[in-house]
Structure formats: structure tokens, C-alpha cells
Design an enzyme around this catalytic site. Structure first.
Site, short mmCIF file in Angstrom:
data_model
loop_
_atom_site.label_atom_id
_atom_site.label_comp_id
_atom_site.label_asym_id
_atom_site.label_seq_id
_atom_site.Cartn_x
_atom_site.Cartn_y
_atom_site.Cartn_z
N ASP A 13 0.81 -1.23 0.00
CA ASP A 13 0.00 0.00 0.00
C ASP A 13 0.83 1.27 0.00
OD1 ASP A 13 -2.27 -1.60 0.09
OD2 ASP A 13 -2.28 -1.63 2.28
N GLY A 15 1.54 3.08 -2.51
CA GLY A 15 1.13 4.01 -3.58
C GLY A 15 1.67 3.55 -4.93
N HIS A 41 -4.81 -1.40 -5.64
CA HIS A 41 -3.96 -0.32 -6.14
C HIS A 41 -4.85 0.85 -6.54
CE1 HIS A 41 -0.45 -3.28 -7.25
NE2 HIS A 41 -0.80 -3.32 -5.98
N THR A 42 -4.75 1.92 -5.77
CA THR A 42 -5.64 3.06 -6.02
C THR A 42 -5.06 3.98 -7.07
OG1 THR A 42 -6.12 2.92 -3.67
CG2 THR A 42 -7.02 4.82 -4.83
N ALA A 296 -7.54 -0.87 0.81
CA ALA A 296 -8.30 -0.67 -0.43
C ALA A 296 -9.05 -1.94 -0.82
CB ALA A 296 -7.36 -0.24 -1.55
N PRO A 301 -8.63 -1.12 9.05
CA PRO A 301 -7.72 -0.02 9.40
C PRO A 301 -6.28 -0.49 9.28
CG PRO A 301 -9.11 -0.65 11.29
CD PRO A 301 -9.46 -1.57 10.16
N ARG A 302 -5.43 0.33 8.68
CA ARG A 302 -4.01 -0.05 8.56
C ARG A 302 -3.28 0.36 9.83
NH1 ARG A 302 -3.72 2.63 2.60
NH2 ARG A 302 -4.58 0.90 1.41
P1 GDP Z 1 -0.78 0.49 -3.52
O1 GDP Z 1 -1.44 -0.76 -3.11
O2 GDP Z 1 0.69 0.48 -3.28
O3 GDP Z 1 -1.11 0.89 -4.94
O4 GDP Z 1 -1.37 1.65 -2.58
P2 GDP Z 1 -2.90 1.83 -2.13
O5 GDP Z 1 -3.67 2.34 -3.29
O6 GDP Z 1 -3.41 0.61 -1.45
O7 GDP Z 1 -2.75 2.92 -0.99
C1 GDP Z 1 -2.26 4.19 -1.25
C2 GDP Z 1 -3.34 5.21 -0.88
O8 GDP Z 1 -2.75 6.50 -0.77
C3 GDP Z 1 -4.43 5.38 -1.91
O9 GDP Z 1 -5.63 5.75 -1.27
C4 GDP Z 1 -3.93 6.53 -2.79
O10 GDP Z 1 -4.97 7.25 -3.45
C5 GDP Z 1 -3.29 7.39 -1.76
N1 GDP Z 1 -2.14 8.18 -2.21
C6 GDP Z 1 -1.14 7.80 -3.05
N2 GDP Z 1 -0.20 8.75 -3.12
C7 GDP Z 1 -0.60 9.75 -2.30
C8 GDP Z 1 -0.04 10.99 -1.91
O11 GDP Z 1 1.05 11.39 -2.31
N3 GDP Z 1 -0.75 11.74 -1.01
C9 GDP Z 1 -1.95 11.34 -0.50
N4 GDP Z 1 -2.56 12.13 0.38
N5 GDP Z 1 -2.51 10.18 -0.86
C10 GDP Z 1 -1.84 9.39 -1.73
P1 IMO Z 2 -1.10 -4.11 -2.34
O1 IMO Z 2 -0.65 -4.69 -3.67
C1 IMO Z 2 -1.22 -4.59 1.98
C2 IMO Z 2 -1.17 -8.72 3.46
C3 IMO Z 2 -2.37 -9.28 4.22
C4 IMO Z 2 -1.70 -10.37 5.05
C5 IMO Z 2 -0.59 -10.90 4.14
C6 IMO Z 2 -0.97 -12.14 3.35
O2 IMO Z 2 -2.33 -3.28 -2.45
O3 IMO Z 2 0.04 -3.42 -1.67
P2 IMO Z 2 -2.57 -12.72 1.33
O4 IMO Z 2 -4.03 -12.40 1.10
O5 IMO Z 2 -1.65 -12.20 0.29
O6 IMO Z 2 -2.33 -14.17 1.60
O7 IMO Z 2 -2.22 -11.97 2.72
O8 IMO Z 2 -0.28 -9.81 3.24
N1 IMO Z 2 -1.50 -8.16 2.14
C7 IMO Z 2 -1.47 -6.85 1.83
N2 IMO Z 2 -1.22 -5.77 2.60
N3 IMO Z 2 -1.41 -4.43 0.65
C8 IMO Z 2 -1.61 -5.50 -0.16
O9 IMO Z 2 -1.58 -5.41 -1.50
C9 IMO Z 2 -1.71 -6.79 0.44
N4 IMO Z 2 -1.90 -8.04 -0.04
C10 IMO Z 2 -1.78 -8.88 1.02
O10 IMO Z 2 -2.96 -8.29 5.03
O11 IMO Z 2 -1.08 -9.85 6.19
MG MG Z 3 -2.93 -1.43 -1.82
#
Ligand code: GDP
Ligand code: IMO
Ligand code: MG
Length: 420
Positions: A13, A15, A41-42, A296, A301-302
Site C-alpha cells: 500500500d 502508492g 492499487h488506487t 483498499a 484499518p491499517r
Molecule cells: P498500492 O497498493 O501500493 O497501490 O497503494 P494503495 O492504493 O493501497 O494505498 C495508497 C493510498 O494513498 C491510496 O488511497 C492513494 O490514493 C493514496 N495516495 C497515493 N499517493 C498519495 C499521496 O502522495 N498523497 C496522498 N494524500 N494520498 C496518496
Molecule cells: P497491495 O498490492 C497490503 C497482506 C495481508 C496479510 C498478508 C498475506 O495493495 O500493496 P494474502 O491475502 O496475500 O495471503 O495476505 O499480506 N496483504 C497486503 N497488505 N497491501 C496489499 O496489496 C496486500 N496483499 C496482502 O494483510 O497480512
Molecule cells: Mg494497496
């Protein structure tokens, strides 16, 4: 052009989706190379806001081919749902490799049941998307590959062979069992919907590579949940590292020109396992509130913490980052003091070396304080637009890991980025 590998530098997560979306605007090929719909992935762009689970974040570039690669595990129900939310004119270039594995309904049931058997302390906190059971079947060579959808007779024979064992596993947990007909029915629907997209993607990738086109490799999760180098057993079941990318993207390690680690300006983790720099105080709550730190995919909650430079330095070394993208710098805009965990106290010793899972469970964070900037950075588009304290903080991160910062993200939207 170049092959850019985007890797989660922390616990997921970070970004990644947001950075891939940005880099994909002029890409020719984008490959989601591992993981499945455990990802969220947002992406926020001119089409709206999307939480992509299995579709590559390059889908929004109509000129790019978006590939779900060999190392991925695919739930076609999720893919279908996800496609419904994406404008139809963007669907054309989505391809799925014949070698990727299919997540079947029993994988999801088994994931939930195995997790339920673990004590609270031992829970991995999986996303219950069937990821672990699907990769287990792959390693045990009883997995079902996506390409089998194109050969119904062969697929039926395969199910006849593997289903008795799968049903025994389901029975052990007191779960619903499946018949071959039932699974074949589901696969028939998937084949009708996705058959034309299921191809051997290697010729596409190789042609693009040989023609020096721009290829972006999109990693799922982050190194701290890598099956080998992460906080095992609280990991996922694939390899989110740059080494993992080279293994399954169809590009050799030598062919990858840039490896960009994506890291938040602080840290979050969702699920179980050690998280040394975790905060249980008001600062942690404030990071969660301002950063909207809720999963996402699962909405959980993270867990929030300060940036862990020990873990990030390990990540930079293991992945061989050529550059780093710092995201969510803006979330720190209202903190008077910002901290970085720059060492651990482990068994009475101070160390900057990241120990294994057990060591991380015993480690205590040692923090250094940085002065906050206390002003809005969301409108910054150039390095000079950032206040001095923010520049100092970014430079300090660079120094901790010995890798240049190439991107600083100050908001979720595509243009809220500073290129260095
Ligand atoms: P990913 O799984 O690595 O693609 O990340 P996620 O999408 O799960 O989580 C990143 C969150 O942070 C998303 O809600 C994005 O829209 C948000 N985000 C990404 N970059 C930024 C940033 O620079 N600032 C803020 N405020 N939010 C961001
Ligand atoms: P992105 O790509 C954050 C975490 C789960 C759990 C462990 C194993 O959005 O970053 P799984 O379902 O893969 O067997 O879970 O990994 N987890 C993530 N945490 N972002 C993710 O994906 C995740 N995918 C799995 O919470 O601890
Ligand atoms: Mg994510």
C-alpha cells in the site's frame, strides 16, 4: 526506451498504483507480474478513482498493452467485476498469460478456513482471496493454469484428477465440496468472457523489449511481505521484490533498466506480524485519519508507524533500487515533529541491520526527530516549491538508504507529483 520495475519498498500500500498510473501514461506495455486480487492499487486520474485488484494500473492508457503476467493468480469473477467499473473503450488491450494460475472457489474457502484455525496471535490476516492456497497448488504442481480454459476436455480431465484431494481438504474444514460439473460450468462462463484475452504474452513482451519500447512492471504488495525475505509466516505467497519481477515478468534481470522502490513518507502495515516502528498513540491515529489508512481491498484499518529506515535500507539493498518514489509526503504537513526509526535495540545491542521475523518481534525502535514544516505541500510541483524542512526530510531519507529520490508524491492525483 526502458524497462521500469515498480516495487513496494515497505509492507504494501505504498502508492504503487498511483506511481504506475503516472509512469504508464507513455508506456507501451504494463505487466502486473505477481499476486492476485489481494492487491488494492488506487488510481485517481481523468477517468475517476479506482481501486484495482487484478487489472494492471496501465489499463488507463489506451495505447498500452496491459498484461496479467505469468506469476499472477487470477480470480476471473473479480476481474469481471472490476472491468465493469472501467470505461469500455479501455478494455481492448488487456491480456492474460496462459501460464498464470487460476484462483478457484475452493482456494478462497480454504484460505478463510486456514486463517480461522490460527490463534489470534498467529493470524496472518490474509485477504481471504485464496492467494496462499492457489500458490500452494502451483508449487505442488496441482494448480490449474489460465490457458486450460481454452481446452475444456483437458480441463475436465485435470479436475477429475485433482478434485478428490481438494474435496478431502474441504471436508477436513467442514466446508462445501465441489463437483467437476460445477467447476466446469464456472470455467465455461470464464472462457466465454475472457478466452480471447488469454494468450502466450511472451512474444508481445519480447517484441516490445527488442524494439526498446517502454515497459512498466507493476509489483504487488511490498518486500516486507515477500515469501522469502519478508516477515514469514506473516507474508504473502509470492515474491514482490525486483528479483521476483525478473523471475516472472518475461524480462531478464539484465533487461531491467530502472528499479523504483515506492515508499510512504511514514509506514503502514495491514495484517499480522512484527511492525517495529508501529505507533499506538495520537500520532498513529492522526496518520491514519489524515492518510485515510484503510485497506483498499478489505477496508481494514491499517497499522500506522513512523518511517522505518532500517527496513527501508534493507529493502533498497535487496531490491537494488536505482531510485525511490516517496509518497504521501503531504500527510505529514501538520506534524510539528516527525520521527524516523533509524536503528533497533535488539537484545541489548543497537543495530541498523534488519533481523529475521523473530528478531523483529523482539526489536525496539530508536527514533530520531525531524522538524515538521507545518504548511500545505499538496500544490508543490517542483522541488523548490517544497518548504526547507520537507526538503531536509526527503534528503534525510535519501541518505539513510543511499538511493536517489526520483519522485515525491504530494497527493493522490496524477499531477500531484514532483520529479527530481
Ligand atoms: P498500492 O497498493 O501500493 O497501490 O497503494 P494503495 O492504493 O493501497 O494505498 C495508497 C493510498 O494513498 C491510496 O488511497 C492513494 O490514493 C493514496 N495516495 C497515493 N499517493 C498519495 C499521496 O502522495 N498523497 C496522498 N494524500 N494520498 C496518496
Ligand atoms: P497491495 O498490492 C497490503 C497482506 C495481508 C496479510 C498478508 C498475506 O495493495 O500493496 P494474502 O491475502 O496475500 O495471503 O495476505 O499480506 N496483504 C497486503 N497488505 N497491501 C496489499 O496489496 C496486500 N496483499 C496482502 O494483510 O497480512
Ligand atoms: Mg494497496
Amino acid at each position: 526506451m526502458s524497462v521500469i520495475s515498480i516495487v513496494g519498498a515497505q509492507w504494501g500500500d505504498e502508492g504503487k498504483g498511483r506511481i504506475v498510473d503516472y509512469l504508464a501514461t507513455d508506456a507501451d506495455v504494463v505487466i502486473r507480474y505477481q499476486g492476485g486480487d489481494n492487491a488494492g492499487h488506487t488510481v485517481v486520474n481523468e477517468y475517476g478513482k479506482f481501486a484495482l485488484h487484478i487489472i494492471p494500473s496501465g489499463i488507463f492508457n489506451p495505447k498500452a498493452t496491459s498484461i496479467v503476467g505469468v506469476g499472477a493468480v487470477v480470480n476471473f469473477d473479480t476481474m469481471e467485476e472490476e472491468l465493469k467499473g472501467i470505461p469500455e473503450e479501455l478494455h481492448n488491450n488487456l491480456k492474460i498469460d496462459v501460464r498464470a494460475h487460476m484462483i478457484l472457489p475452493y482456494h478462497c474457502l480454504l484460505d478463510g478456513a486456514e486463517e480461522a484455525k490460527r490463534s489470534d496471535k498467529d493470524k496472518i490476516g490474509t485477504t481471504k482471496r485464496g492467494i496462499g492456497p492457489c500458490y500452494s497448488d502451483k508449487a505442488a504442481r496441482i494448480g490449474v493454469r489460465v490457458g486450460e480454459l481454452l481446452d475444456p476436455e483437458g480441463l475436465r480431465a485435470h479436475f477429475e484428477k485433482i478434485l478428490p484431494k481438494k474435496n478431502r481438504d474441504l471436508e477436513y474444514y467442514g466446508l462445501k465440496q465441489f463437483t467437476v460439473d460445477e467447476l466446469m460450468e464456472k470455467c465455461k462462463v470464464w472462457a466465454e468472457k475472457f478466452g480471447s484475452r488469454i494468450v502466450d504474452t511472451m512474444p508481445i513482451v519480447r517484441k516490445a523489449f527488442d524494439a526498446k519500447k517502454k515497459i512498466v512492471l507493476e509489483g504487488q504488495l511490498g518486500i516486507m511481505r515477500d515469501l522469502d525475505w519478508g516477515i514469514y509466516p506473516y507474508t504473502t505467497s509470492s515474491n514482490p521484490t525486483s528479483g521476483g519481477a525478473a523471475n516472472v515478468s518475461g524480462i531478464s534481470p539484465r533487461g531491467i533498466s530502472d528499479i523504483i522502490g515506492v515508499s510512504k513518507a511514514y509506514a503502514t502495515s495491514v495484517g499480522g506480524g512484527p511492525f517495529t516502528a508501529e505507533l499506538f498513540d495520537e500520532d498513529g491515529k492522526k496518520l491514519r485519519d489524515i492518510g485515510h489508512e484503510y485497506g483498499a481491498t478489505t477496508g481494514r484499518p491499517r497499522r500506522c508507524g513512523w518511517l522505518d529506515a532500517v527496513a527501508l535500507d534493507f529493502s533498497a539493498y535487496m531490491n537494488g533500487f536505482t531510485g525511490i518514489a516517496i509518497t504521501k509526503l503531504d500527510v505529514l504537513d501538520t506534524f510539528e515533529t516527525i520521527k524516523v526509526c533509524e536503528a533497533y535495540e535488539l537484545d541489548g545491542q543497537v543495530t541498523k541491520y534488519l533481523p529475521d521475523t523473530k528478531g523483529q518481534e523482539r526489536a525496539k525502535p530508536i527514533f530520531k526527530e525531524y522538524k515538521g514544516w507545518m504548511c500545505d505541500t499538496t500544490k508543490a510541483r517542483k522541488w523548490e516549491d517544497l518548504p526547507k524542512e520537507a526538503q531536509d526530510y526527503v534528503k534525510a531519507i535519501e541518505k539513510y538508504i543511499g538511493v536517489p529520490v526520483k519522485y515525491v508524491s504530494v497527493g493522490p492525483e496524477r499531477d500531484q507529483i514532483i520529479i527530481l
